[in-house]
Scaffold this motif. Structure first.
Motif, PDB file in Angstrom:
ATOM      1  N   PHE A  13      -5.620   2.480  -8.071  1.00 39.65           N
ATOM      2  CA  PHE A  13      -4.111   2.277  -7.687  1.00 39.65           C
ATOM      3  C   PHE A  13      -4.036   2.066  -6.245  1.00 39.65           C
ATOM      4  O   PHE A  13      -4.990   2.854  -5.394  1.00 39.65           O
ATOM      5  N   PHE A  14      -3.422   1.718  -5.682  1.00 41.80           N
ATOM      6  CA  PHE A  14      -2.839   1.422  -4.261  1.00 41.80           C
ATOM      7  C   PHE A  14      -1.747   1.894  -3.963  1.00 41.80           C
ATOM      8  O   PHE A  14      -0.620   1.352  -4.143  1.00 41.80           O
ATOM      9  N   SER A  15      -1.634   2.955  -3.102  1.00 40.60           N
ATOM     10  CA  SER A  15      -0.606   3.724  -2.843  1.00 40.60           C
ATOM     11  C   SER A  15      -0.232   3.707  -1.361  1.00 40.60           C
ATOM     12  O   SER A  15      -1.046   3.705  -0.477  1.00 40.60           O
ATOM     13  N   MET A  16       0.967   3.970  -0.865  1.00 44.50           N
ATOM     14  CA  MET A  16       1.519   4.059   0.408  1.00 44.50           C
ATOM     15  C   MET A  16       1.708   5.496   0.710  1.00 44.50           C
ATOM     16  O   MET A  16       2.772   5.903  -0.135  1.00 44.50           O
ATOM     17  N   VAL A  17       1.263   6.362   1.444  1.00 46.90           N
ATOM     18  CA  VAL A  17       1.718   7.756   1.755  1.00 46.90           C
ATOM     19  C   VAL A  17       1.863   7.856   3.296  1.00 46.90           C
ATOM     20  O   VAL A  17       1.353   7.132   4.208  1.00 46.90           O
ATOM     21  N   ALA A  18       2.570   8.908   3.540  1.00 48.63           N
ATOM     22  CA  ALA A  18       2.884   9.206   5.059  1.00 48.63           C
ATOM     23  C   ALA A  18       2.335  10.693   5.535  1.00 48.63           C
ATOM     24  O   ALA A  18       2.131  11.451   4.649  1.00 48.63           O
ATOM     25  N   PRO A  19       2.283  10.790   6.770  1.00 49.68           N
ATOM     26  CA  PRO A  19       1.701  12.257   7.097  1.00 49.68           C
ATOM     27  C   PRO A  19       2.761  13.291   6.864  1.00 49.68           C
ATOM     28  O   PRO A  19       3.996  13.160   6.551  1.00 49.68           O
ATOM     29  N   SER A  20       2.006  14.363   6.545  1.00 52.80           N
ATOM     30  CA  SER A  20       2.944  15.547   6.293  1.00 52.80           C
ATOM     31  C   SER A  20       4.262  15.646   7.389  1.00 52.80           C
ATOM     32  O   SER A  20       3.955  15.709   8.684  1.00 52.80           O
ATOM     33  N   GLY A  21       5.501  16.007   7.024  1.00 47.33           N
ATOM     34  CA  GLY A  21       6.473  16.030   8.116  1.00 47.33           C
ATOM     35  C   GLY A  21       7.109  14.915   8.335  1.00 47.33           C
ATOM     36  O   GLY A  21       8.215  14.879   9.134  1.00 47.33           O
TER      37      GLY A  21
ATOM     38  N   PRO B 188      12.098  -4.339  13.040  1.00 49.32           N
ATOM     39  CA  PRO B 188      12.151  -5.410  14.275  1.00 49.32           C
ATOM     40  C   PRO B 188      11.452  -4.894  15.288  1.00 49.32           C
ATOM     41  O   PRO B 188      10.937  -5.813  16.245  1.00 49.32           O
ATOM     42  N   ALA B 189      10.813  -3.649  15.498  1.00 53.27           N
ATOM     43  CA  ALA B 189      10.038  -3.463  16.719  1.00 53.27           C
ATOM     44  C   ALA B 189       8.637  -3.763  16.342  1.00 53.27           C
ATOM     45  O   ALA B 189       7.713  -3.763  17.319  1.00 53.27           O
ATOM     46  N   GLY B 190       8.234  -4.355  15.103  1.00 57.73           N
ATOM     47  CA  GLY B 190       6.932  -4.788  14.900  1.00 57.73           C
ATOM     48  C   GLY B 190       6.070  -3.985  13.834  1.00 57.73           C
ATOM     49  O   GLY B 190       6.761  -2.947  13.379  1.00 57.73           O
ATOM     50  N   LEU B 191       5.275  -4.714  13.093  1.00 54.91           N
ATOM     51  CA  LEU B 191       4.495  -4.149  12.015  1.00 54.91           C
ATOM     52  C   LEU B 191       3.167  -4.832  11.989  1.00 54.91           C
ATOM     53  O   LEU B 191       2.779  -6.142  12.089  1.00 54.91           O
ATOM     54  N   VAL B 192       2.153  -3.928  11.869  1.00 52.87           N
ATOM     55  CA  VAL B 192       0.590  -4.284  11.969  1.00 52.87           C
ATOM     56  C   VAL B 192       0.106  -3.581  10.801  1.00 52.87           C
ATOM     57  O   VAL B 192       0.273  -2.594  10.371  1.00 52.87           O
ATOM     58  N   VAL B 193      -1.088  -4.383  10.497  1.00 55.49           N
ATOM     59  CA  VAL B 193      -1.888  -3.834   9.401  1.00 55.49           C
ATOM     60  C   VAL B 193      -3.443  -3.565  10.286  1.00 55.49           C
ATOM     61  O   VAL B 193      -3.778  -4.743  10.808  1.00 55.49           O
ATOM     62  N   GLU B 194      -3.818  -2.375  10.137  1.00 53.68           N
ATOM     63  CA  GLU B 194      -5.074  -2.186  10.881  1.00 53.68           C
ATOM     64  C   GLU B 194      -6.185  -1.529   9.978  1.00 53.68           C
ATOM     65  O   GLU B 194      -5.832  -0.827   9.142  1.00 53.68           O
ATOM     66  N   ASN B 195      -7.311  -2.069   9.971  1.00 52.46           N
ATOM     67  CA  ASN B 195      -8.438  -1.418   9.148  1.00 52.46           C
ATOM     68  C   ASN B 195      -9.301  -0.466  10.010  1.00 52.46           C
ATOM     69  O   ASN B 195      -9.761  -0.563  11.129  1.00 52.46           O
ATOM     70  N   LYS B 196      -9.286   0.830   9.381  1.00 55.09           N
ATOM     71  CA  LYS B 196      -9.928   1.834  10.125  1.00 55.09           C
ATOM     72  C   LYS B 196     -11.000   2.232   9.091  1.00 55.09           C
ATOM     73  O   LYS B 196     -10.687   3.236   8.298  1.00 55.09           O
ATOM     74  N   SER B 197     -12.025   1.578   8.681  1.00 56.18           N
ATOM     75  CA  SER B 197     -13.008   1.971   7.570  1.00 56.18           C
ATOM     76  C   SER B 197     -14.192   2.958   8.143  1.00 56.18           C
ATOM     77  O   SER B 197     -14.310   3.305   9.131  1.00 56.18           O
ATOM     78  N   GLY B 198     -14.613   3.372   6.893  1.00 56.92           N
ATOM     79  CA  GLY B 198     -15.809   4.285   7.234  1.00 56.92           C
ATOM     80  C   GLY B 198     -15.749   5.545   6.138  1.00 56.92           C
ATOM     81  O   GLY B 198     -14.667   6.273   6.197  1.00 56.92           O
ATOM     82  N   ALA B 199     -16.893   6.202   5.968  1.00 58.82           N
ATOM     83  CA  ALA B 199     -16.857   7.566   5.279  1.00 58.82           C
ATOM     84  C   ALA B 199     -15.841   7.495   4.078  1.00 58.82           C
ATOM     85  O   ALA B 199     -15.182   8.436   3.800  1.00 58.82           O
ATOM     86  N   GLY B 200     -15.970   6.339   3.133  1.00 58.50           N
ATOM     87  CA  GLY B 200     -15.292   6.362   1.807  1.00 58.50           C
ATOM     88  C   GLY B 200     -13.712   6.478   2.114  1.00 58.50           C
ATOM     89  O   GLY B 200     -13.018   6.928   1.055  1.00 58.50           O
ATOM     90  N   GLY B 201     -13.445   6.242   3.394  1.00 57.87           N
ATOM     91  CA  GLY B 201     -11.859   6.006   3.568  1.00 57.87           C
ATOM     92  C   GLY B 201     -11.430   7.063   4.322  1.00 57.87           C
ATOM     93  O   GLY B 201     -10.239   7.217   4.858  1.00 57.87           O
ATOM     94  N   ASN B 202     -12.265   8.156   4.441  1.00 57.26           N
ATOM     95  CA  ASN B 202     -11.988   9.275   5.336  1.00 57.26           C
ATOM     96  C   ASN B 202     -11.444   9.235   6.799  1.00 57.26           C
ATOM     97  O   ASN B 202     -10.799   9.948   7.414  1.00 57.26           O
TER      98      ASN B 202
ATOM     99  N   LEU C  77      -0.473   5.376   5.544  1.00 58.76           N
ATOM    100  CA  LEU C  77      -2.181   5.102   4.894  1.00 58.76           C
ATOM    101  C   LEU C  77      -1.528   4.069   3.653  1.00 58.76           C
ATOM    102  O   LEU C  77      -0.667   4.555   2.987  1.00 58.76           O
ATOM    103  N   VAL C  78      -2.231   3.057   3.737  1.00 61.08           N
ATOM    104  CA  VAL C  78      -2.133   2.268   2.357  1.00 61.08           C
ATOM    105  C   VAL C  78      -3.565   2.181   1.844  1.00 61.08           C
ATOM    106  O   VAL C  78      -4.600   1.420   2.316  1.00 61.08           O
ATOM    107  N   SER C  79      -3.879   2.756   0.628  1.00 60.13           N
ATOM    108  CA  SER C  79      -5.163   3.108   0.417  1.00 60.13           C
ATOM    109  C   SER C  79      -5.218   2.910  -1.382  1.00 60.13           C
ATOM    110  O   SER C  79      -4.499   3.443  -2.140  1.00 60.13           O
ATOM    111  N   PRO C  80      -6.602   2.549  -1.739  1.00 61.27           N
ATOM    112  CA  PRO C  80      -7.083   2.928  -3.169  1.00 61.27           C
ATOM    113  C   PRO C  80      -7.172   4.352  -3.100  1.00 61.27           C
ATOM    114  O   PRO C  80      -6.891   5.152  -2.144  1.00 61.27           O
ATOM    115  N   PRO C  81      -7.565   4.831  -4.328  1.00 66.22           N
ATOM    116  CA  PRO C  81      -7.384   6.510  -4.525  1.00 66.22           C
ATOM    117  C   PRO C  81      -8.395   7.385  -3.660  1.00 66.22           C
ATOM    118  O   PRO C  81      -7.999   8.516  -3.702  1.00 66.22           O
ATOM    119  N   GLY C  82      -9.586   6.858  -3.195  1.00 59.86           N
ATOM    120  CA  GLY C  82     -10.507   7.997  -2.514  1.00 59.86           C
ATOM    121  C   GLY C  82      -9.683   8.844  -1.795  1.00 59.86           C
ATOM    122  O   GLY C  82      -9.660   9.926  -2.061  1.00 59.86           O
TER     123      GLY C  82
END
Length: 325
Positions: A253-261, A62-76, A93-98
């Motif tokens: 594959f397109f997977s969704m991952v979160a930062p450590s912690g 409910p606080a909101g959801l946005v998709v942001e493109n931050k491209s460059g360096a093979g996804g890095n 992070l929602v990304s292909p395998p790179g």
């Protein structure tokens, strides 16, 4: 006296439970906007799939959801942004395998540790395909292999760039078949497809979602699908497995991952909502239009899959001596 103490104890316990429930609810429904970072440009499959899902799960945040493109360096670039963000369950992070399973084996140094990602789910898999220009005198995989062996080092293959999935898939194919082709790297799928359609390059191990329309339109020939089963997008095209090349399985594959912690309850909540959205008929339909098979796997299965894919592509990179400047 005993009654009074008992009443106070019950009230105190109730307050504790309420506080605990409130904490869980807060972690599950963050007070900040949820950001889904796509580390590639808008418009491609990597961008389309999370946007389809975002619309379906928006009410769960409910606080909101946005998709942001931050491209460059093979996804890095996008991956580093997520890795350095607050691990509070509000940036994924929602990304292909790179940047999730491959780049750590390609680049000499990265500003993030890909082994520290906390998996949420695989949202979809999309198979790669063997596409060839119309003028190439082959119509099936057997003929293509015979042509390659009769013309070693003369056939050219396009890729989306050094170290891309199309590059690595071609490297794996050559290793499995003992063939040799000449690599022609491009800056992305679109220019590679333009030259394949125009007959300026012979072969492209492309993602099915971008090549299928050119195959059905008679502008290129797709000879095989690099998956265990045929694709619903092109059910008439056989798999490499059917064509007696069982090791030739290469899916994006397109997977969704979160930062450590990131808190476990935030990951559990995200998995619950995104996996449910993947079962919606309208989501399945939109994914099918991209040649994508919906996932929704558990974090545990997702983690196992990512580790297996990472090990597989690490072997290909080392064997083919693939490097990125």
């Amino acid at each position: 006296m005993t009654s009074s103490v008992s009443r106070r104890s019950v009230l105190a316990l109730g307050a504790l439970f309420a506080a605990g429930a409130s904490t869980v609810a807060c972690a599950q429904q963050p007070s900040k906007t949820l950001k889904l970072i796509v580390p590639f440009p808008a418009g491609g499959t990597a961008d389309v799939l999370p946007r389809v899902l975002a619309e379906k799960v928006r009410s769960a945040y409910p606080a909101g959801l946005v998709v942001e493109n931050k491209s460059g360096a093979g996804g890095n670039i996008g991956a580093e942004l997520v890795a350095r963000s607050d691990a509070d369950g509000t940036t994924f992070l929602v990304s292909p395998p790179g940047p999730i399973a491959i780049n750590q084996h390609l680049y000499k140094s990265l500003n993030y540790d890909a082994t520290k990602w906390m998996p949420i789910t695989v949202i979809a898999t999309v198979p790669n395909v063997l596409a060839v220009r119309n003028g190439l005198p082959v119509n099936n995989l057997a003929e293509f292999l015979a042509y390659l062996k009769a013309n070693p080092g003369k056939v050219t293959y396009a890729s989306q760039g050094n170290g891309s999935t199309s590059h690595l898939t071609a490297a794996m194919f050559m290793e499995l078949t003992g063939t040799q082709m000449v690599h022609v790297p491009y800056k992305g799928t679109a220019p590679a497809l333009v030259d394949l359609v125009g007959g300026n390059v012979d072969v492209f191990f492309d993602n099915i979602s971008s090549s299928a329309q050119f195959h059905t339109g008679g502008r290129v020939k797709i000879l095989a699908v690099a998956d265990q089963q045929r694709s619903q997008l092109l059910p008439q095209v056989p798999t490499f497995v059917e064509s007696k090349l069982p090791g030739m399985v290469a899916v994006t594959f397109f997977s969704m991952v979160a930062p450590s912690g990131t808190p476990k309850d935030a990951i559990t909540y995200a998995h619950k909502n995104f996996s449910a959205a993947l079962q919606a008929p309208e989501v399945k339909q939109k994914f099918a239009e991209q040649g994508a098979t919906p996932g929704g796997w558990t974090p545990e299965k997702t983690g196992e899959f990512i580790r297996a894919e990472s090990a597989k592509w690490a072997r290909v990179i080392k064997s083919a001596n693939v490097t990125v400047e």
